[in-house]
Design an enzyme around this catalytic site. Structure first.
Site, PDB file in Angstrom:
ATOM      1  N   THR A 138       0.823  -1.213   0.000  1.00  0.00           N
ATOM      2  CA  THR A 138       0.000   0.000   0.000  1.00  0.00           C
ATOM      3  C   THR A 138       0.859   1.266   0.000  1.00  0.00           C
ATOM      4  OG1 THR A 138      -1.653  -1.202   1.243  1.00  0.00           O
ATOM      5  CG2 THR A 138      -1.834   1.178   1.278  1.00  0.00           C
ATOM      6  N   GLY A 177       2.656  -2.935   8.419  1.00  0.00           N
ATOM      7  CA  GLY A 177       2.871  -3.250   9.827  1.00  0.00           C
ATOM      8  C   GLY A 177       4.294  -3.704  10.072  1.00  0.00           C
ATOM      9  N   GLU A 421      -7.404  -5.633   3.673  1.00  0.00           N
ATOM     10  CA  GLU A 421      -7.556  -6.811   2.799  1.00  0.00           C
ATOM     11  C   GLU A 421      -8.728  -6.648   1.835  1.00  0.00           C
ATOM     12  OE1 GLU A 421      -5.296  -8.889   2.541  1.00  0.00           O
ATOM     13  OE2 GLU A 421      -4.172  -8.445   4.367  1.00  0.00           O
TER      14      GLU A 421
END
Lengths: 658, 658
Positions: A138, A177, A421
């Protein structure tokens, strides 16, 4: 000692709670193993979440890293492995409150997208934690639409390197993350350029921090994206790349390779890539979505059995709020949904396993159906469960609003599942595209995948129910759901065709139908869920009262769906107004029936107090003591930090200007 | 420099943004005054909210106290007064992020419930901040049902004192704002006992902390209740009372007095007490509910105009997400609702003012209607606006989930409004009780209050619309809403009577109807909102394009309500299925029309960037720069605090046991 108001709820259970727990776990052995894992995790103070609601983002992150490191030791000690049967129980026991989850995604990416040589090099390093991995897809300006990613990887034949750049601010990697502060390596997705030609998005292994001292590597700018609504324990990060050179061997090349001379070679089928997304979407349902809803139901229902407020009958004691019809109408449909989605998750898992086996034999025929189902169900289940957790929170009034209830954190965390997701609206439109395609095929007499064969059997008809008890027949309501799904899919397909035939361009016509396409996709998923629930109930053993209570829940789930969306069923007259009144009557009757078993039904989820981490939801129902004891430990329970500087001068009238 | 994607949205506005702002403010003078206040507040660094999203609960509390104290100076400096026209703008400019709000409630309680002598003693002390007040009603075990409060105040004729106790843990005062750490005094609500007889709930002024050194007074245990979903800046507190003695004069005695010999005297009408709750419920709508929804709309719509994602047409640039029908369907109804509720708020304010005047003349006839309307609208508006803010948050995808978007804080704060000042379900049932009563009266030919006269004119009929344009006629849709409200109220009244006639006790019958009674109360409020919006539009000036765009919004609000709740309109055939298809068509058409003015419509709310405090919603639309700059300031942007202790030993393989 158990609060007597809660104890009395358990004495009248119509079924064996332990047997239901075993059913949910999938067998006695699974229940035993789960409890053993929970016991091992919860008896270890390093994994405690006791102070979680009092911690800052920095403290949460540090604790998650500590737990992540400790978990490696623990697994070694206990003989647990990443692929062993315990793993899913570990994650549940930790409530996901642990770092290095992206390290696993990093490893999976290499396993799936890397060549044998790359796997042989990187997987051992990752397994031994000689590096910490992340996954950088992303971007600040790009999420859903992968083709739009702006990061570039230019191949330089002279040096045999790729040169990576995030050329604009919107190209910056954003959200990954474990990347903000922990990771040393990451898989970067970038547009591949060779000799000035763009070959689209490819994955590259990039080192971002020194293995020696953790300093950022040359050309790398990285950090933490700051506070979020939840996930304080995760260092979601940003990443800027400025002329970062990596060797040719770092492009993951199972499917595509760049030869030393710059020749681009595509090999094998990329269909498997889709399959990875499908797997992720299905796998998140259980841990990230169902568990929070089950916890929220446990908390809200136990609390509603001990909270007494106002009087139902004049002259009597104040009533348990669970005895109010409005409270039942809030909570019990959420409980029914938790069971409905637990069973549909089993169905999806089974389908996925079949998919695995087929893909293994190089048969990719199941993929479109699996993709459509996983997309639609990910959207519908995350949406319903998020809404359900919010209902539970609000149903607990003021105390639900305290972080100590556990409900706010459950809500703010599950909410993210509607976004990550695959954003839900986008996913539902993917399901809708599949449905429209299948509907057209079915209408033309062509074969369609099993889950949509019902589209071929379109019949007008009317609901045959004659009294309110008829609506407790699964055939009656399953048929009604099927009818609505077919109607919405077929009418939207017709609108789409009409628009195109009237001269509107295909993409514009599609956009003009999207609100209705989303409705159609949801109706399809609801139909499958109801049908699956009814079929599951039929297959249950008749003993121990479990089939009976599951049948009630199935009825409630189905009737609640009709009651909350009457228009869909009334629209073409399939259900008449008087039949709808029967639905309402049966639905309201069911609330009173299920209410009697509400506490045993949440007990069966078998959460420990430590796992719930809630002052309202503990097994003993001692809510007020818990709240008070817990609040006293809050870091805000000290003398006012504003006293000397502000309050005292105010009260003593010594503020300079007043 | 303004993002060109946002600038282009403003060039095509169909109306004068400034004129609409003035309309919303209620006049040119109000707009001028509001802007002056905003300017004065925002240019003062003490009031800055810049670091808010990075602060701990302790830091937020301290900042709120600092601002509360500074505000006193500021008001003095600027010549603003608590009763002046600026006050409401001050609160809005501060976004409520300030301490001592309960001090105002403390003062109001004394003014309303105290004798002249008590007012003369306490109000000057409070005004000069020689004490800091709070308001202690809610208990750990008691919220909604005031009669159930357990705190006791026993009159001792010997000492002429009341002795206060919280005899059980559930009697502990819990939630009062400003009480956890700041207040020196509070108004405690307790069961009054004289000579062993209970006289019910009464208010008592109790000192809880020393005016000298802020230490807790004898018999007092008090502290902060710990972390909440929001309101970190407020020290919501708990309070235990153990044989706390207060003089007889501290019972607020405008309505009830205890004479020295223990004689209990009731004087005057207590009806006015109801009126206070009514006032509070209506007054919270604007600041606590409408403003957050307007901010959320501003953020989400501006962001949707600059966020480009995926392609609408092949070969073109990625599209603004605001151009997707599904995105419009999420956001534009929320925008329409913000306007609809702004106008209904005007209506309620006017009604309230009329109520004030009547009460002043000792005419209490309007109170039941006012109570019913304020209860119902408090519930409906808080519920719709909370849902609206959540929709806005989710419509912004991942970036909406970042605290820096401002949306999570708006959501977690507005959510509380569904709970405080009367839990919504309870309030709707109060409205329903009024409606059933009025319906019975109207059916019997008796006069009823103005807002419910429509219940007398029940006629079956059918919706006369013949094509989709007919549904842009306010008469058509207002009539439809009225029909649904009448149907739901009358059918629930009938069910209630049937149950009672079948021998079920009245209170049981009532409980069995509550789910439907809630629906009926909501339908009533929606009808009034639509009717009021349509009437407001009719009265607007026709120039400057404002009436036209408000008409579109009114249509959208009305049709969205039908589209989202088709069953209610289809049920008895008032609206046919083909008419419902017309509604859908008109509704979807309207989305595309209003989309063109979406940005100007939020610009008209006239929020400054500082007031929005959002990286996504700034006037210039430079979203990505803002997010990046802001994230860099996060306290999490430092070297990993877990490196030396955990990450380094892991990476260097020096963890003792691994």
């Amino acid at each position: 000692s158990v609060n007597p108001d809660l104890a009395s709820e358990r004495q009248t259970a119509s079924f064996s709670v332990e047997k239901l727990t075993v059913l949910l776990d999938g067998g006695v052995e699974q229940t035993r193993r789960r409890r053993a894992v929970v016991e091992a995790i919860e008896s270890d103070p390093v994994f405690s979440r006791e102070n979680q609601y009092f911690q800052t983002q920095n403290e949460r992150y540090e604790a998650a890293v500590r737990k992540g490191v400790h978990l490696q030791k623990k697994m070694h000690e206990m003989g647990w492995t990443e692929n062993g049967p315990e793993y899913k129980y570990i994650y549940r026991a930790l409530s996901g409150d642990v770092a290095f989850l992206l390290h696993r995604v990093f490893m999976r990416s290499i396993s799936v997208l890397g060549s044998d040589k790359q796997i042989a090099k990187w997987i051992p390093l990752a397994t031994q934690h000689k590096l910490i991995g992340s996954y950088a897809q992303t971007e600040l300006g790009h999420g859903t639409y992968l083709q739009g990613l702006e990061t570039t990887a230019v191949f330089d034949t002279a040096t045999q390197e790729f040169i990576l750049n995030t050329p604009k601010i919107s190209a910056m990697k954003w959200w990954p993350g474990d990347m903000g502060r922990s990771a040393t390596h990451t898989v970067v997705f970038a547009q591949l350029y060779i000799h000035g030609k763009c070959y689209g998005i490819h994955p590259f292994i990039v080192q971002i921090r020194s293995l020696q001292d953790h300093s950022l590597c040359p050309g790398i700018t990285a950090g933490d994206i700051g506070p979020k609504m939840n996930f304080e324990h995760i260092d979601n990060g940003y990443l800027l790349l400025k002329n970062v050179h990596i060797p040719r061997e770092n492009m993951l090349s199972k499917f595509c390779e760049v030869r030393p001379d710059g020749t681009y070679v595509r090999q094998g089928s990329q269909k498997i890539n889709y399959f990875t997304m499908t797997t992720v979407r299905i796998s998140l349902i259980s841990d990230e979505v169902l568990t929070p809803l089950m916890k929220a139901c446990t908390i809200a229902i136990r609390y509603s059995a001990v909270r007494r407020q106002s009087k139902l009958k004049p002259g009597e004691q104040e009533a348990k709020i669970l005895d109010y019809q409005t409270q039942q109408e809030k909570l019990l449909p959420q409980l029914a949904a938790a069971y409905a989605f637990h069973f549909i998750n089993d169905y999806l898992q089974e389908l996925l396993n079949r998919g695995y086996r087929e893909v293994h034999r190089k048969n990719f025929d199941m993929l479109p159906e699996l993709h459509a189902l996983s997309s639609g169900f990910k959207a519908v289940i995350t949406q319903c469960c998020t809404a359900g957790v919010e209902v539970c929170l609000r149903a607990c009034g003021g105390h639900g609003y305290s972080l100590l209830s556990g409900l706010p954190s459950l809500y703010t965390k599950i909410l993210a599942s509607c976004i990550y997701e695959g954003e839900n609206t986008i996913l539902l439109l993917q399901t809708a595209r599949f449905l429209i395609k299948c509907f057209m095929a079915a209408s033309a007499g062509q074969p369609v995948p099993p889950s949509v064969t019902y589209l071929a059997a379109v019949k007008p008809g009317k609901c045959p129910a004659r009294n309110k008890l008829d609506f407790l027949s699964p055939d009656i309501y399953t048929e009604a759901y099927q009818h609505v799904a077919v109607r919405l899919i077929s009418s939207t397909a017709a609108k789409l065709q009409d628009l195109i035939q009237s001269g509107i361009k295909k993409h514009d016509a599609w956009n003009q139908c999207t609100v209705q396409l989303v409705q159609a996709a949801k109706a399809h998923c609801h139909y499958i869920t109801v049908k699956n629930f009814a079929e599951t109930v039929e297959k249950l053993e008749t003993k121990a009262g479990i089939q009976k209570i599951m049948k009630h829940l199935c009825d409630l789930f189905a009737l609640h769906g009709i009651f909350s969306n009457t228009g869909a069923f009334l629209h073409d007259g399939y259900t008449s107004a008087s039949q709808m009144d029967m639905v309402t009557a049966s639905y309201l009757d069911l609330l009173a029936v299920i209410r009697k078993d509400a506490v045993p039904l949440v007990d069966a989820f078998d959460f420990t107090d430590k796992n719930l981490n809630s002052a309202l939801g503990s097994y003993d129902g001692q809510v007020y003591q818990r709240l008070y004891e817990w609040a006293q430990k809050s870091p805000t329970n000290q003398m006012s930090p504003a006293y000397e500087r502000y309050l005292k001068p105010l009260l003593h009238n010594t503020l300079s200007k007043l």
